[in-house]
Design a protein around this motif. Sequence first.
Motif, short mmCIF file in Angstrom:
data_model
loop_
_atom_site.label_atom_id
_atom_site.label_comp_id
_atom_site.label_asym_id
_atom_site.label_seq_id
_atom_site.Cartn_x
_atom_site.Cartn_y
_atom_site.Cartn_z
N CYS A 1 0.85 -1.21 0.00
CA CYS A 1 0.00 0.00 0.00
C CYS A 1 0.89 1.26 0.00
CB CYS A 1 -0.91 -0.03 1.23
SG CYS A 1 -2.08 1.32 1.30
N ASP A 2 0.65 2.14 -0.99
CA ASP A 2 1.49 3.34 -1.14
C ASP A 2 1.23 4.36 -0.03
OD1 ASP A 2 2.84 2.64 -3.58
OD2 ASP A 2 0.90 2.87 -4.58
N LEU A 3 2.14 5.33 0.05
CA LEU A 3 2.09 6.33 1.13
C LEU A 3 1.16 7.50 0.77
CD1 LEU A 3 5.91 6.44 2.05
CD2 LEU A 3 4.06 5.43 3.41
N ALA A 4 -0.05 7.18 0.32
CA ALA A 4 -1.01 8.25 0.02
C ALA A 4 -1.56 8.82 1.33
CB ALA A 4 -2.16 7.70 -0.83
N LYS A 5 -1.92 10.11 1.27
CA LYS A 5 -2.38 10.79 2.49
C LYS A 5 -3.65 10.16 3.05
CE LYS A 5 -0.48 15.36 1.60
NZ LYS A 5 -0.81 16.77 1.31
N GLY A 6 -3.68 9.95 4.36
CA GLY A 6 -4.88 9.47 5.03
C GLY A 6 -5.16 7.99 4.81
N THR A 7 -4.10 7.21 4.48
CA THR A 7 -4.31 5.78 4.22
C THR A 7 -3.51 4.89 5.18
OG1 THR A 7 -2.52 5.70 2.58
CG2 THR A 7 -4.73 6.20 1.75
N GLY A 8 -3.00 5.46 6.26
CA GLY A 8 -2.14 4.69 7.17
C GLY A 8 -2.84 3.49 7.79
N HIS A 9 -4.18 3.61 7.97
CA HIS A 9 -4.93 2.50 8.59
C HIS A 9 -5.02 1.28 7.67
CE1 HIS A 9 -7.61 5.14 6.38
NE2 HIS A 9 -8.55 4.22 6.36
N PHE A 10 -4.67 1.46 6.39
CA PHE A 10 -4.69 0.33 5.45
C PHE A 10 -3.33 -0.35 5.33
CE2 PHE A 10 -8.31 2.64 3.37
CZ PHE A 10 -9.23 1.60 3.44
N ARG A 11 -2.25 0.33 5.77
CA ARG A 11 -0.91 -0.12 5.40
C ARG A 11 -0.40 -1.19 6.35
NH1 ARG A 11 1.10 4.66 5.29
NH2 ARG A 11 -0.22 5.08 3.50
N THR A 12 0.08 -2.31 5.80
CA THR A 12 0.77 -3.33 6.59
C THR A 12 2.26 -2.99 6.59
OG1 THR A 12 1.31 -4.69 4.68
CG2 THR A 12 -0.84 -5.08 5.71
N THR A 13 3.05 -3.75 7.30
CA THR A 13 4.50 -3.62 7.17
C THR A 13 4.96 -4.50 6.00
OG1 THR A 13 4.94 -5.48 8.63
CG2 THR A 13 4.78 -3.29 9.67
N LEU A 14 6.16 -4.24 5.52
CA LEU A 14 6.72 -5.09 4.46
C LEU A 14 6.91 -6.52 4.99
CD1 LEU A 14 9.36 -2.72 2.86
CD2 LEU A 14 7.44 -3.79 1.67
N ALA A 15 7.31 -6.66 6.26
CA ALA A 15 7.52 -8.00 6.83
C ALA A 15 6.20 -8.78 6.84
CB ALA A 15 8.09 -7.88 8.24
N GLU A 16 5.09 -8.10 7.12
CA GLU A 16 3.79 -8.80 7.08
C GLU A 16 3.46 -9.26 5.66
OE1 GLU A 16 1.04 -6.82 10.55
OE2 GLU A 16 1.78 -5.46 9.01
#
Length: 344
Positions: free
Chosen positions: A266-281
């Motif tokens: 998931c890209d670093l678009a504004k207001g999308t942090g709740h969607f982002r996993t870590t790369l390790a996940e």
Amino acid sequence: MTQSHATTTVAQLIAEGLAPPEAQAALEQVAETFRIRLTPQMRAVAGAEGIARQFVPGAEELVVRPEELADPIGDHAFSPAPGLTHRYPDRVILAATQTCEVYCRFCFRRETVGSDGALPEADLAQALDHVARHPEIWEVILTGGDPLSLSPRRIAALLARIAAIPHVQVVRFHTRVPVVAPERITPALIEALEVRPAVYVVVHCNHPDELTEAAGDALRRLSRAGVPLLAQTVLLRGVNDRAEVLEALFRGLIARRVKPYYLHHCDLAKGTGHFRTTLAEGQALMAALRGRLSGICLPTYVLDLPGGAGKVPVGPNYLAPGDAAGEHLVTDWQGGVHRYRDPG
Ligand code: SF4
């Protein structure tokens, strides 16, 4: 009975039971910046968490983290003409329209999509002139917005103009339409796609519940017409960040003759942090799927580097250096480690 109109306002979301009334003020604030739209097809399956989370806005979108960017993959840094990105030598991205059938809450182009209408003629002419003047451009990738939200007449006219550029051999559509608005895959549209250069369709699909009967029928109409079908998926927390969900999705796509191509971090678009996993996940999910799924079901897990340096496969990695020169330690799908030595 399925309603025929799209859901585009917070008031509709509340009336349709997709958002709670107490969220109205926060969601109106979100809607001031990021447009709302669910097609009847997606609203019909929005009872599923994996669908609702993709299309129904949430107050979390008001949280912008320091690392998030307006143009997370650097489209504008490599733009020689309005609507055109020329990042890699042999291909360009042409944003033929900024309109979509749905507005995805995690979209990496959420700062630009949502305006009505196709790319203005003067901009399109400038973009096609750039393509014509660069013989190294082999492929034109049509995106936006969603290029299949254009009318068949406009698509046919655009393809005819691209076809007139002899060095362009492939046109690739990136689209949500076959899944979220399958009724748009009409005979007229399919006829428009039957051209030289070769047309590929990359379907954006993130959850197995998107693969409704109508979506399957639309994909079948495209594959029967000989259109090669690929899929791209975005890894999204709370939507598809479980191995069994990705397994069902990738099996479902392959069974409908659609080859999973990329799993995007998931890209670093504004207001999308709740969607982002870590790369390790993400790597752990891909490792869990290896062996459990046929190789034809597995996409490549990629990170689009912030700033525009391009896509990079990010694993997992199955190779480590061994003790001796030319020796490798290779991990199999069950976690067993094996020594392999390069010949000579
Ligand atoms: S359809 Fe594609 S371009 Fe449009 S909002 Fe969704 S992810 Fe973004």
